[in-house]
Design a protein around this motif. Structure first.
Motif, PDB file in Angstrom:
ATOM      1  N   ARG A  47       0.842  -1.205   0.000  1.00 41.04           N
ATOM      2  CA  ARG A  47       0.000   0.000   0.000  1.00 41.04           C
ATOM      3  C   ARG A  47       0.874   1.251   0.000  1.00 41.04           C
ATOM      4  O   ARG A  47       1.931   1.297   0.635  1.00 41.04           O
ATOM      5  N   GLY A  48       0.413   2.284  -0.689  1.00 41.32           N
ATOM      6  CA  GLY A  48       1.136   3.556  -0.717  1.00 41.32           C
ATOM      7  C   GLY A  48       1.281   4.163   0.668  1.00 41.32           C
ATOM      8  O   GLY A  48       2.201   4.938   0.927  1.00 41.32           O
ATOM      9  N   LEU A  49       0.370   3.790   1.564  1.00 41.55           N
ATOM     10  CA  LEU A  49       0.397   4.301   2.932  1.00 41.55           C
ATOM     11  C   LEU A  49       1.716   3.969   3.633  1.00 41.55           C
ATOM     12  O   LEU A  49       2.231   4.764   4.417  1.00 41.55           O
ATOM     13  N   PHE A  50       2.278   2.805   3.328  1.00 40.86           N
ATOM     14  CA  PHE A  50       3.545   2.428   3.949  1.00 40.86           C
ATOM     15  C   PHE A  50       4.653   3.398   3.554  1.00 40.86           C
ATOM     16  O   PHE A  50       5.476   3.796   4.363  1.00 40.86           O
ATOM     17  N   ARG A  51       4.665   3.783   2.274  1.00 39.84           N
ATOM     18  CA  ARG A  51       5.683   4.691   1.789  1.00 39.84           C
ATOM     19  C   ARG A  51       5.554   6.049   2.468  1.00 39.84           C
ATOM     20  O   ARG A  51       6.540   6.666   2.847  1.00 39.84           O
ATOM     21  N   LYS A  52       4.319   6.511   2.637  1.00 46.35           N
ATOM     22  CA  LYS A  52       4.090   7.800   3.303  1.00 46.35           C
ATOM     23  C   LYS A  52       4.572   7.770   4.745  1.00 46.35           C
ATOM     24  O   LYS A  52       5.082   8.756   5.273  1.00 46.35           O
ATOM     25  N   LYS A  53       4.394   6.626   5.390  1.00 48.81           N
ATOM     26  CA  LYS A  53       4.832   6.482   6.792  1.00 48.81           C
ATOM     27  C   LYS A  53       6.299   6.078   6.894  1.00 48.81           C
ATOM     28  O   LYS A  53       6.824   5.874   7.987  1.00 48.81           O
ATOM     29  N   LYS A  54       6.970   5.943   5.714  1.00 48.64           N
ATOM     30  CA  LYS A  54       8.371   5.520   5.648  1.00 48.64           C
ATOM     31  C   LYS A  54       8.591   4.153   6.315  1.00 48.64           C
ATOM     32  O   LYS A  54       9.558   3.933   7.026  1.00 48.64           O
TER      33      LYS A  54
ATOM     34  N   THR B  10      -2.456  -7.123  -2.692  1.00 51.21           N
ATOM     35  CA  THR B  10      -1.868  -5.956  -2.036  1.00 51.21           C
ATOM     36  C   THR B  10      -1.580  -6.275  -0.575  1.00 51.21           C
ATOM     37  O   THR B  10      -2.390  -6.917   0.102  1.00 51.21           O
TER      38      THR B  10
ATOM     39  N   GLU C 138      -1.819  -5.239   2.883  1.00 49.91           N
ATOM     40  CA  GLU C 138      -2.668  -4.291   3.605  1.00 49.91           C
ATOM     41  C   GLU C 138      -2.088  -3.893   4.958  1.00 49.91           C
ATOM     42  O   GLU C 138      -2.236  -2.756   5.397  1.00 49.91           O
ATOM     43  N   GLU C 139      -1.430  -4.838   5.630  1.00 51.69           N
ATOM     44  CA  GLU C 139      -0.970  -4.595   6.997  1.00 51.69           C
ATOM     45  C   GLU C 139       0.291  -5.408   7.283  1.00 51.69           C
ATOM     46  O   GLU C 139       0.402  -6.558   6.866  1.00 51.69           O
TER      47      GLU C 139
END
Length: 295
Positions: A30-37, A57, A59-60
């Motif tokens: 998920r792109g969220l991981f990249r945002k959270k580094k 994908t 997810e977690e």
């Protein structure tokens, strides 16, 4: 949509290969991981989502019990440090840095001495017999000791590490011939092996038994990624622990002070001189470092 729990066994080019329900899924994170580094690591337990179009994908990422930055791997039960008694000759300082890094991360270090068919390893065994660290000897040529390593792996996630040319890949091939891992010959000119392992792969040997073939540690990677606070360092030498509360001074660094119980144990032959020398060298590296140097 469907969700499955699985384990990342390989990551390459932005894709992660997750074993779940006896199937291997190619997943994007998920792109969220990249945002959270946050970077998924091989060994991570994850939840994946199966899309209607057949893609998958991550997810977690479930909580990790430990992880290493170099090589990037998570949730290791034990770190199998393979060192050769010769060709290339071992560096006890690098060995002890690797062992201490594992101890600090809560990973059981296991020392495997290879190439025992070429040279007597008794001198190296003598250094580590008193440490309490599991100690095995092997010869990939004669096959001696390979069964003992296999037994040690059962039901665990094990990371294999060691400098190039020590016989790490040959050992893995003897443990399970299905792996067909690439091996490299020793460079006579350089006195060390050429790297044959390009990435971390989690290799399944049997149910709940995995090994990771990893690029060799170097002193530089350990110094940069695994510096240990001076207050924690004595606890990363497990044979020091019984003596740490017996020193004359509570501020004892266990390097040179009078009344130091650790130094007395070295004098008495309970702790090997070589291990203490490694400790002192590591202590000197970190004694003046501030908190931000260890980030």
């Amino acid at each position: 949509m469907n969700h499955l729990n699985g384990i990342i066994v390989k990551g390459i080019g932005g894709f992660y290969y997750v074993e779940a329900a006896d199937t291997l899924y190619e997943c994007k994170a998920r792109g969220l991981f990249r945002k959270k580094k946050v970077t998924p690591y091989v060994g991570d337990h994850v939840v994946i989502r199966l899309e209607d179009d057949g893609t998958s994908t991550i997810e977690e990422i479930l909580p990790r019990k430990n992880f290493l930055i170099r090589p990037p791997i998570a949730n290791i039960d034990q770190l199998i440090l393979v060192v050769s008694v010769c060709e290339p000759s071992p560096s006890t300082l690098i060995m002890d840095k690797t062992i201490a890094a594992a101890e600090e991360k809560g990973i059981e270090p296991v020392l495997v001495i290879s190439k025992t068919d070429l040279q007597d390893c008794e001198w190296l065994m003598d250094i580590y017999r008193t440490t309490g660290i599991p100690l095995l000897t092997i010869s990939s040529v004669t096959g001696e000791g390979v069964d003992a390593v296999q037994k040690r792996l059962r039901g665990k996630i094990s990371a294999f590490t060691g400098n190039s040319g020590v016989g790490k890949t040959s050992l893995l091939n003897q443990i399970d011939s299905r792996l067909h891992l690439q091996t490299g010959e020793i460079s006579q000119k350089l006195g060390r092996g050429r790297h044959t392992t390009r990435q971390v792969d989690l290799l399944k040997l049997s149910k709940e038994t995995y090994v990771a073939d990893t690029p060799g540690f170097s002193a530089i990677s350990l110094e940069r990624c695994d510096l240990i606070k001076k207050e924690r360092l004595p606890y990363c030498f497990r044979e020091f622990i019984p003596f740490l509360n017996q020193c004359k001074f509570t501020t004892c660094s266990h390097t040179c002070e009078k009344g130091c119980a650790v130094l007395q144990a070295v004098e008495d032959g309970i702790i090997s001189k070589s291990r203490h020398e490694s400790y002192v060298a590591m202590y000197q590296e970190v004694k003046d470092l501030k908190e931000w140097n260890l980030k």
